[in-house]
Design an enzyme around this catalytic site. Structure first.
Site, PDB file in Angstrom:
ATOM      1  N   ASP A 199       0.657  -5.258   8.058  1.00  0.00           N
ATOM      2  CA  ASP A 199      -0.456  -4.337   7.864  1.00  0.00           C
ATOM      3  C   ASP A 199      -1.718  -5.186   7.671  1.00  0.00           C
ATOM      4  O   ASP A 199      -1.806  -5.978   6.731  1.00  0.00           O
ATOM      5  CB  ASP A 199      -0.186  -3.456   6.635  1.00  0.00           C
ATOM      6  CG  ASP A 199      -1.257  -2.380   6.435  1.00  0.00           C
ATOM      7  OD1 ASP A 199      -2.427  -2.633   6.808  1.00  0.00           O
ATOM      8  OD2 ASP A 199      -0.933  -1.315   5.893  1.00  0.00           O
ATOM      9  N   ARG A 239     -12.552  -3.127  -8.153  1.00  0.00           N
ATOM     10  CA  ARG A 239     -12.467  -3.890  -6.920  1.00  0.00           C
ATOM     11  C   ARG A 239     -13.879  -4.015  -6.345  1.00  0.00           C
ATOM     12  O   ARG A 239     -14.553  -3.011  -6.135  1.00  0.00           O
ATOM     13  CB  ARG A 239     -11.549  -3.133  -5.964  1.00  0.00           C
ATOM     14  CG  ARG A 239     -10.890  -3.976  -4.930  1.00  0.00           C
ATOM     15  CD  ARG A 239      -9.858  -3.192  -4.165  1.00  0.00           C
ATOM     16  NE  ARG A 239     -10.441  -2.021  -3.498  1.00  0.00           N
ATOM     17  CZ  ARG A 239      -9.801  -1.311  -2.570  1.00  0.00           C
ATOM     18  NH1 ARG A 239      -8.581  -1.653  -2.202  1.00  0.00           N
ATOM     19  NH2 ARG A 239     -10.368  -0.269  -2.019  1.00  0.00           N
ATOM     20  N   PHE A 255       0.845  -1.203   0.000  1.00  0.00           N
ATOM     21  CA  PHE A 255       0.000   0.000   0.000  1.00  0.00           C
ATOM     22  C   PHE A 255       0.886   1.261   0.000  1.00  0.00           C
ATOM     23  O   PHE A 255       1.877   1.309   0.716  1.00  0.00           O
ATOM     24  CB  PHE A 255      -0.914  -0.030   1.222  1.00  0.00           C
ATOM     25  CG  PHE A 255      -2.026   0.970   1.172  1.00  0.00           C
ATOM     26  CD1 PHE A 255      -3.156   0.732   0.415  1.00  0.00           C
ATOM     27  CD2 PHE A 255      -1.936   2.159   1.871  1.00  0.00           C
ATOM     28  CE1 PHE A 255      -4.194   1.654   0.360  1.00  0.00           C
ATOM     29  CE2 PHE A 255      -2.960   3.092   1.827  1.00  0.00           C
ATOM     30  CZ  PHE A 255      -4.095   2.835   1.068  1.00  0.00           C
ATOM     31  N   TYR A 290     -11.924   1.311   9.845  1.00  0.00           N
ATOM     32  CA  TYR A 290     -13.057   1.853   9.075  1.00  0.00           C
ATOM     33  C   TYR A 290     -13.436   1.000   7.870  1.00  0.00           C
ATOM     34  O   TYR A 290     -14.385   1.328   7.168  1.00  0.00           O
ATOM     35  CB  TYR A 290     -12.780   3.301   8.637  1.00  0.00           C
ATOM     36  CG  TYR A 290     -11.434   3.518   7.977  1.00  0.00           C
ATOM     37  CD1 TYR A 290     -11.221   3.164   6.656  1.00  0.00           C
ATOM     38  CD2 TYR A 290     -10.369   4.065   8.695  1.00  0.00           C
ATOM     39  CE1 TYR A 290      -9.986   3.354   6.052  1.00  0.00           C
ATOM     40  CE2 TYR A 290      -9.138   4.255   8.105  1.00  0.00           C
ATOM     41  CZ  TYR A 290      -8.937   3.898   6.784  1.00  0.00           C
ATOM     42  OH  TYR A 290      -7.718   4.077   6.209  1.00  0.00           O
ATOM     43  N   LYS A 291     -12.678  -0.087   7.601  1.00  0.00           N
ATOM     44  CA  LYS A 291     -13.003  -0.938   6.455  1.00  0.00           C
ATOM     45  C   LYS A 291     -13.947  -2.042   6.929  1.00  0.00           C
ATOM     46  O   LYS A 291     -15.105  -1.783   7.212  1.00  0.00           O
ATOM     47  CB  LYS A 291     -11.714  -1.441   5.812  1.00  0.00           C
ATOM     48  CG  LYS A 291     -10.956  -0.301   5.134  1.00  0.00           C
ATOM     49  CD  LYS A 291      -9.587  -0.665   4.625  1.00  0.00           C
ATOM     50  CE  LYS A 291      -8.940   0.565   3.965  1.00  0.00           C
ATOM     51  NZ  LYS A 291      -7.487   0.426   3.813  1.00  0.00           N
TER      52      LYS A 291
HETATM   53  C1  LIG Z   1      -6.604   1.565   3.870  1.00  0.00           C
HETATM   54  C2  LIG Z   1      -5.187   1.181   4.073  1.00  0.00           C
HETATM   55  C3  LIG Z   1      -4.305   1.995   4.788  1.00  0.00           C
HETATM   56  C4  LIG Z   1      -4.769   3.342   5.272  1.00  0.00           C
HETATM   57  O1  LIG Z   1      -3.879   3.996   6.106  1.00  0.00           O
HETATM   58  P1  LIG Z   1      -4.395   5.256   6.943  1.00  0.00           P
HETATM   59  O2  LIG Z   1      -3.193   5.704   7.666  1.00  0.00           O
HETATM   60  O3  LIG Z   1      -5.507   4.772   7.825  1.00  0.00           O
HETATM   61  O4  LIG Z   1      -4.903   6.266   5.973  1.00  0.00           O
HETATM   62  C5  LIG Z   1      -3.018   1.547   5.020  1.00  0.00           C
HETATM   63  N1  LIG Z   1      -2.622   0.327   4.560  1.00  0.00           N
HETATM   64  C6  LIG Z   1      -3.435  -0.470   3.854  1.00  0.00           C
HETATM   65  C7  LIG Z   1      -2.964  -1.806   3.378  1.00  0.00           C
HETATM   66  C8  LIG Z   1      -4.740  -0.068   3.590  1.00  0.00           C
HETATM   67  O5  LIG Z   1      -5.548  -0.841   2.865  1.00  0.00           O
END
Ligand SMILES: *Cc1c(COP(=O)(O)O)cnc(C)c1O
Length: 416
Positions: A202, A376, A125, A227-228
């Site tokens: 992560d 997706r 990410f 939040y997901k």
């Molecule tokens: C959504 C997501 C994030 C988001 O990071 P934030 O710091 O909460 O904005 C980070 N890593 C992955 C793999 C994600 O899918």
């Protein structure tokens, strides 16, 4: 003529042990097929009530409310711990995913002096890659990137090949954000440990979607958002995990008063608490913290094994529909075909994915676009039915077959 796929959806939904959870969410417009809960989950009814109650507490109790509110990060952390297979006291809500990643990466690097390499993958990410690059630049370290295929995810042998005595830290996503491919967390952790490195996972697309099994794998460190799939709402705080025996041995780089032992003594020196709270920095976000708590409670109540089994059923059903209806229209699966290697979303590749995505929204189905050329489709198991998958994919088929997507602009620049 009856559609055999409708009958199949009916059978699967009738046998769904989690079916009743859908009623515990606000579904403002049932005509819209929402397939983007992997970016922002739906609003649980209990969260709406809780937010109202906490707002009233604020109005009535003012500063005295803190006594009641302070434990929320730990309380939600213990629920998240259950969901990701960790122990109480190993997880706490804190900051954003990216900030937690920074704190734990630096703490891990400090615990491996003399080693100068971070291993990650070049498809990780973006925020993870940027933060690791920044940490490496600030400390004169090297980032060694492995290059998995965009659709298959990281394999343990790729990680193994990148490991040697210079590696301090391996940092990877457990479920790949684009393809949904699941990495073998236990095998990667074991390989890194054989080489004396720590691993930071992560879990953004894992928590509330698949079993993670942190304790069983002897995992060191992890971060993730709420939040997901955990349905914590926009801006809800992230979580961090540190294995209990590592906690007193790691020191994070941001020495804030919420990590301090005897916080209100306001003493001259920083002496971090010998517990998970040493990874906190400042005043916790109470309102969104309660939203994260109520969201996580639903997944914990359902049980992650049941949630994951339904995710496999939904994504497997979606894949069958995609093969039958969408492959002839130029779509191909860009996620692992083996259900045990998939998270709770399915990615489809199409050369006009961006216009298709916009046309789909206009037709009442909400997918997500991810470059390059990918749609997706997220199927959060607590509120998605097989019949929703059927409806969503049949609208996509209609959008693609009619060529209506050609009316939409072809340039996704500036949009994600
Ligand atoms: C959504 C997501 C994030 C988001 O990071 P934030 O710091 O909460 O904005 C980070 N890593 C992955 C793999 C994600 O899918």
């Amino acid at each position: 003529m009856t559609d055999p796929y409708v009958e199949e959806a009916g059978r699967l939904d009738a046998a769904d042990s989690l079916a009743a959870f859908r009623d515990r969410f606000v579904i403002a417009d049932p005509a819209i097929v929402y397939l983007d809960g992997n970016s922002l989950g739906r609003l649980p009814r209990a969260t709406r009530d809780r937010l109202r109650a906490v707002a009233d507490e604020w109005g009535e109790e003012l500063i005295d409310g803190w006594r009641r509110w302070l434990p929320v990060g730990r309380e939600a952390g213990d629920l998240v711990a259950r969901i990701v297979g960790a122990e109480p006291g190993e997880v706490v809500l804190s900051d954003s995913t990216g900030v937690n990643l920074y704190k734990l990466a630096v703490a891990a690097l400090d615990a491996r002096p003399g080693r100068d390499v971070i291993v990650t993958d070049d498809d990780n990410f973006p925020t993870d890659r940027y933060i690791l690059d920044g940490v490496a630049a600030a400390r004169g370290l090297k980032v060694r990137r492995i290059g998995p295929g965009l659709d298959d995810g990281v394999r343990p042998e790729d990680v193994e090949a990148a490991l040697d005595a210079r590696v301090a830290l391996v940092c990877l996503s457990h479920v790949a954000y684009r393809s949904g491919a699941v990495a073998d967390l236990a095998a990667v952790t074991a390989a890194a440990h054989r080489h004396g490195a720590l691993v930071l996972w992560d879990l953004c697309h894992s928590a509330g979607a698949v079993p993670v099994g942190l304790s069983a794998a002897g995992a060191d460190l992890a971060v993730g958002c709420t939040y997901k799939y955990l349905n914590g709402g926009p801006g809800s705080p992230a979580f961090l995990y540190v294995r209990r025996d590592l906690q007193p041995r790691l020191e994070q780089p941001i020495w804030g008063w919420f990590g301090q032992s005897d916080q209100f003594a306001m003493g001259p020196d920083y002496r971090p608490v010998p517990a998970i709270e040493r990874f906190l920095v400042g005043t916790p976000p109470v309102l969104t913290g309660y939203a994260a708590l109520e969201g996580a409670r639903l997944t914990a109540e359902a049980g992650i094994e049941a949630v994951a089994a339904k995710a496999r059923s939904l994504t497997g059903y979606a894949l069958r529909l995609a093969d039958a209806w969408l492959a002839p229209l130029g779509f191909r699966a860009a996620s692992p075909r083996d259900g045990r290697r998939r998270g709770a979303h399915l990615t489809l590749r199409h050369p006009s994915a961006w216009p298709v995505c916009q046309a789909a929204k206009a037709a009442g189905v909400v997918p997500d676009y991810r470059a390059p050329e990918r749609l997706r489709l997220g199927f959060p198991p607590l509120y998605t039915r097989h019949i929703d998958v059927h409806e969503g994919l049949s609208r996509l088929r209609e959008v693609a077959a009619s060529g209506r997507y050609r009316d939409f602009p072809d340039d996704p620049k500036g949009l994600t």
